[in-house]
Design a protein around this motif. Structure first.
Motif, PDB file in Angstrom:
ATOM      1  N   GLY A 362       0.827  -1.200   0.000  1.00  0.00           N
ATOM      2  CA  GLY A 362       0.000   0.000   0.000  1.00  0.00           C
ATOM      3  C   GLY A 362       0.861   1.249   0.000  1.00  0.00           C
ATOM      4  O   GLY A 362       0.609   2.207  -0.743  1.00  0.00           O
ATOM      5  N   ASP A 363       1.899   1.245   0.835  1.00  0.00           N
ATOM      6  CA  ASP A 363       2.840   2.369   0.852  1.00  0.00           C
ATOM      7  C   ASP A 363       3.484   2.553  -0.518  1.00  0.00           C
ATOM      8  O   ASP A 363       3.615   3.673  -1.023  1.00  0.00           O
ATOM      9  N   TYR A 364       3.911   1.428  -1.123  1.00  0.00           N
ATOM     10  CA  TYR A 364       4.583   1.518  -2.422  1.00  0.00           C
ATOM     11  C   TYR A 364       3.685   2.157  -3.476  1.00  0.00           C
ATOM     12  O   TYR A 364       4.101   3.098  -4.176  1.00  0.00           O
ATOM     13  N   TYR A 365       2.461   1.663  -3.624  1.00  0.00           N
ATOM     14  CA  TYR A 365       1.609   2.184  -4.700  1.00  0.00           C
ATOM     15  C   TYR A 365       1.164   3.612  -4.434  1.00  0.00           C
ATOM     16  O   TYR A 365       0.920   4.379  -5.381  1.00  0.00           O
ATOM     17  N   TYR A 366       1.093   3.995  -3.175  1.00  0.00           N
ATOM     18  CA  TYR A 366       0.818   5.397  -2.853  1.00  0.00           C
ATOM     19  C   TYR A 366       1.967   6.273  -3.351  1.00  0.00           C
ATOM     20  O   TYR A 366       1.743   7.296  -4.019  1.00  0.00           O
ATOM     21  N   VAL A 367       3.197   5.877  -3.054  1.00  0.00           N
ATOM     22  CA  VAL A 367       4.360   6.640  -3.517  1.00  0.00           C
ATOM     23  C   VAL A 367       4.426   6.639  -5.040  1.00  0.00           C
ATOM     24  O   VAL A 367       4.688   7.677  -5.670  1.00  0.00           O
ATOM     25  N   GLU A 368       4.186   5.487  -5.649  1.00  0.00           N
ATOM     26  CA  GLU A 368       4.225   5.391  -7.107  1.00  0.00           C
ATOM     27  C   GLU A 368       3.218   6.340  -7.747  1.00  0.00           C
ATOM     28  O   GLU A 368       3.536   7.051  -8.715  1.00  0.00           O
ATOM     29  N   ALA A 369       2.005   6.371  -7.215  1.00  0.00           N
ATOM     30  CA  ALA A 369       0.971   7.232  -7.787  1.00  0.00           C
ATOM     31  C   ALA A 369       1.321   8.708  -7.616  1.00  0.00           C
ATOM     32  O   ALA A 369       1.158   9.512  -8.548  1.00  0.00           O
ATOM     33  N   LEU A 370       1.802   9.089  -6.434  1.00  0.00           N
ATOM     34  CA  LEU A 370       2.206  10.479  -6.232  1.00  0.00           C
ATOM     35  C   LEU A 370       3.337  10.859  -7.185  1.00  0.00           C
ATOM     36  O   LEU A 370       3.349  11.967  -7.747  1.00  0.00           O
ATOM     37  N   ALA A 371       4.287   9.948  -7.368  1.00  0.00           N
ATOM     38  CA  ALA A 371       5.407  10.230  -8.270  1.00  0.00           C
ATOM     39  C   ALA A 371       4.908  10.459  -9.696  1.00  0.00           C
ATOM     40  O   ALA A 371       5.397  11.354 -10.401  1.00  0.00           O
ATOM     41  N   LYS A 372       3.945   9.668 -10.134  1.00  0.00           N
ATOM     42  CA  LYS A 372       3.381   9.870 -11.473  1.00  0.00           C
ATOM     43  C   LYS A 372       2.769  11.261 -11.593  1.00  0.00           C
ATOM     44  O   LYS A 372       2.950  11.948 -12.610  1.00  0.00           O
ATOM     45  N   LEU A 373       2.048  11.684 -10.575  1.00  0.00           N
ATOM     46  CA  LEU A 373       1.444  13.015 -10.612  1.00  0.00           C
ATOM     47  C   LEU A 373       2.504  14.113 -10.574  1.00  0.00           C
ATOM     48  O   LEU A 373       2.268  15.219 -11.069  1.00  0.00           O
ATOM     49  N   MET A 374       3.655  13.801  -9.994  1.00  0.00           N
ATOM     50  CA  MET A 374       4.753  14.764  -9.943  1.00  0.00           C
ATOM     51  C   MET A 374       5.623  14.728 -11.199  1.00  0.00           C
ATOM     52  O   MET A 374       6.632  15.424 -11.274  1.00  0.00           O
ATOM     53  N   GLY A 375       5.231  13.905 -12.173  1.00  0.00           N
ATOM     54  CA  GLY A 375       5.933  13.906 -13.447  1.00  0.00           C
ATOM     55  C   GLY A 375       6.881  12.756 -13.690  1.00  0.00           C
ATOM     56  O   GLY A 375       7.609  12.754 -14.695  1.00  0.00           O
ATOM     57  N   TRP A 376       6.888  11.770 -12.810  1.00  0.00           N
ATOM     58  CA  TRP A 376       7.775  10.614 -12.999  1.00  0.00           C
ATOM     59  C   TRP A 376       7.407   9.884 -14.284  1.00  0.00           C
ATOM     60  O   TRP A 376       6.260   9.485 -14.472  1.00  0.00           O
ATOM     61  N   GLN A 377       8.373   9.688 -15.165  1.00  0.00           N
ATOM     62  CA  GLN A 377       8.120   9.082 -16.468  1.00  0.00           C
ATOM     63  C   GLN A 377       8.521   7.618 -16.546  1.00  0.00           C
ATOM     64  O   GLN A 377       7.990   6.871 -17.365  1.00  0.00           O
ATOM     65  N   ARG A 378       9.469   7.204 -15.724  1.00  0.00           N
ATOM     66  CA  ARG A 378       9.900   5.813 -15.765  1.00  0.00           C
ATOM     67  C   ARG A 378       8.832   4.933 -15.126  1.00  0.00           C
ATOM     68  O   ARG A 378       8.024   5.404 -14.330  1.00  0.00           O
ATOM     69  N   ARG A 379       8.824   3.663 -15.467  1.00  0.00           N
ATOM     70  CA  ARG A 379       7.849   2.753 -14.879  1.00  0.00           C
ATOM     71  C   ARG A 379       8.552   1.519 -14.328  1.00  0.00           C
ATOM     72  O   ARG A 379       9.495   1.005 -14.937  1.00  0.00           O
ATOM     73  N   ILE A 380       8.079   1.050 -13.166  1.00  0.00           N
ATOM     74  CA  ILE A 380       8.568  -0.204 -12.600  1.00  0.00           C
ATOM     75  C   ILE A 380       7.736  -1.359 -13.130  1.00  0.00           C
ATOM     76  O   ILE A 380       8.267  -2.378 -13.558  1.00  0.00           O
ATOM     77  N   PHE A 381       6.415  -1.190 -13.128  1.00  0.00           N
ATOM     78  CA  PHE A 381       5.532  -2.255 -13.614  1.00  0.00           C
ATOM     79  C   PHE A 381       5.092  -1.977 -15.046  1.00  0.00           C
ATOM     80  O   PHE A 381       5.299  -0.916 -15.581  1.00  0.00           O
TER      81      PHE A 381
END
Length: 381
Positions: A362-381
């Motif tokens: 849950g912590d991971y996907y929360y961070v992942e989603a926030l990072a996407k909104l902050m412009g993160w372009q790389r993907r783990i999954f």
């Protein structure tokens, strides 16, 4: 108090930069608190446990670290994340519990490490894991076998998220065999797991010899015909990922159908109950699962990114509403002694395990989603 200030926000975008800034010292404290632990569950005392390294959740914590490094460039995140893939790989040298979840274990460690740094050992470990997963494919039933022991004919919706390692390997090696396996299993998700109304089965049992469909099992949901919310999020996010790798519109359509069902079932605060059909649909006294909400939010952002802006706005807005609620009401921002980010996750209610706890994924996907909104372009999954 940070969280009290954020309670006044009506849109995530109003506080997103502040939330991201607050996340960094939170993760920094987690580095000090967790040390070498492989976290899975934190109960009422706020202390994460220390699971065996071949457990399916072992890579979510280093996955958080790699995202933080990729977003900030701060070396202490890279240093804390660096050797996790080697530690996990060492488990292959003894009797171990590796199964369908090697994607969960190597995508957020070895493969993202290779993508960011070019590390050759990370690439090697990722390809080894992809070969292992492809070897679990049952050609008679077109499914990736779940778990081990006597479950030779079982497949589970969770594997939707593990397919990314196969598509990555196909691209990395320019070898379509991995893509063929990934698409074959994804097609089984479309035909056997995702129901017409967009709800999802957790476990499907096949005859491992003939491939014949035998039935649906309840698994971590309330029953065979229920709608386990984290399973919904696995399917939603997983099929969106498969679309990103393949461009096959069927997978995007399936992800959207699951998303529509998921959103229609949400309570007023947009954080999912653990099963949308538990207790005959009377969910007032049922537990939430913040891990389902976080994973679904990240998946909704994948759907939004695949669509024209106007069409994708529905999914992005829903993701932001879910993340705002998680931030305002389910975070540990003002509890520095707490080792997790989110509370009120539900692991396996039918088994009476890990109810109303913090869950590292849950912590991971929360961070992942926030990072996407902050412009993160790389993907783990």
């Amino acid at each position: 108090m940070v969280q009290e200030k954020w309670l006044q926000a009506s849109k995530l975008s109003d506080i997103l930069p502040e939330v991201w800034e607050a996340l960094q010292p939170k993760v920094d404290r987690m580095i000090e608190q967790l040390k070498d632990k492989s976290p899975h569950v934190a109960k009422a005392d706020g202390k994460y446990d220390n699971m065996i390294l071949d457990w399916w959740t072992s890579a979510f914590w280093p996955g958080i670290l790699w995202i933080m490094y990729d977003m900030t460039g701060k070396e202490h995140y890279r240093e804390a994340a660096w050797d996790w893939d080697e530690r996990i790989e060492l488990c292959t040298l003894r009797d171990n519990r590796f199964h369908h979840d090697v994607g969960f274990q190597y995508l957020p460690t070895a493969i993202i490490k290779h993508k960011i740094t070019g590390d050759k050992d990370g690439r090697r470990r990722g390809l080894q894991a992809a070969n292992f997963l492809a070897g679990r494919f049952n050609m008679a039933g077109n499914f990736l076998r779940a778990w081990n022991d006597d479950k030779t004919g079982w497949a589970i919706v969770d594997s939707s998220m593990n397919l990314s390692i196969l598509f990555w390997a196909a691209e990395e090696l320019k070898d379509p065999r991995f893509k063929h396996v990934g698409k074959a299993h994804a097609n089984t998700v479309l035909s056997r797991f995702i129901r017409e109304d967009g709800s999802v089965n957790h476990i499907i049992e096949f005859d491992p010899e003939s491939g014949e469909y035998l039935g649906s099992l309840g698994g971590q949901g309330a029953g065979p015909d229920s709608s386990w919310s984290r399973g919904q999020s696995w399917a939603l996010h997983g099929m969106a990922n498969v679309y990103r790798y393949t461009g096959d519109i069927r997978y995007l359509q399936a992800a959207r159908r699951v998303a529509h069902y998921f959103l229609a079932c949400l309570p007023d605060d947009y954080v999912a109950h653990w099963d949308f059909r538990a207790n005959g649909g009377d969910l007032a006294s049922e537990e939430r699962d913040t891990s389902a909400a976080a994973c679904a939010a990240s998946g909704l952002l994948e759907i939004a990114a695949a669509l024209p802006e106007a069409e994708g706005r529905l999914y992005r807005d829903a993701a932001e509403r879910m993340l705002l609620s998680l931030t305002q009401h389910y975070g540990t921002w003002d509890r520095p002694e707490h080792e997790a980010i989110l509370v009120e996750g539900t692991g396996h209610k039918p088994a009476g395990q890990n109810i109303n706890v913090s869950l590292i994924y849950g912590d991971y996907y929360y961070v992942e989603a926030l990072a996407k909104l902050m412009g993160w372009q790389r993907r783990i999954f």
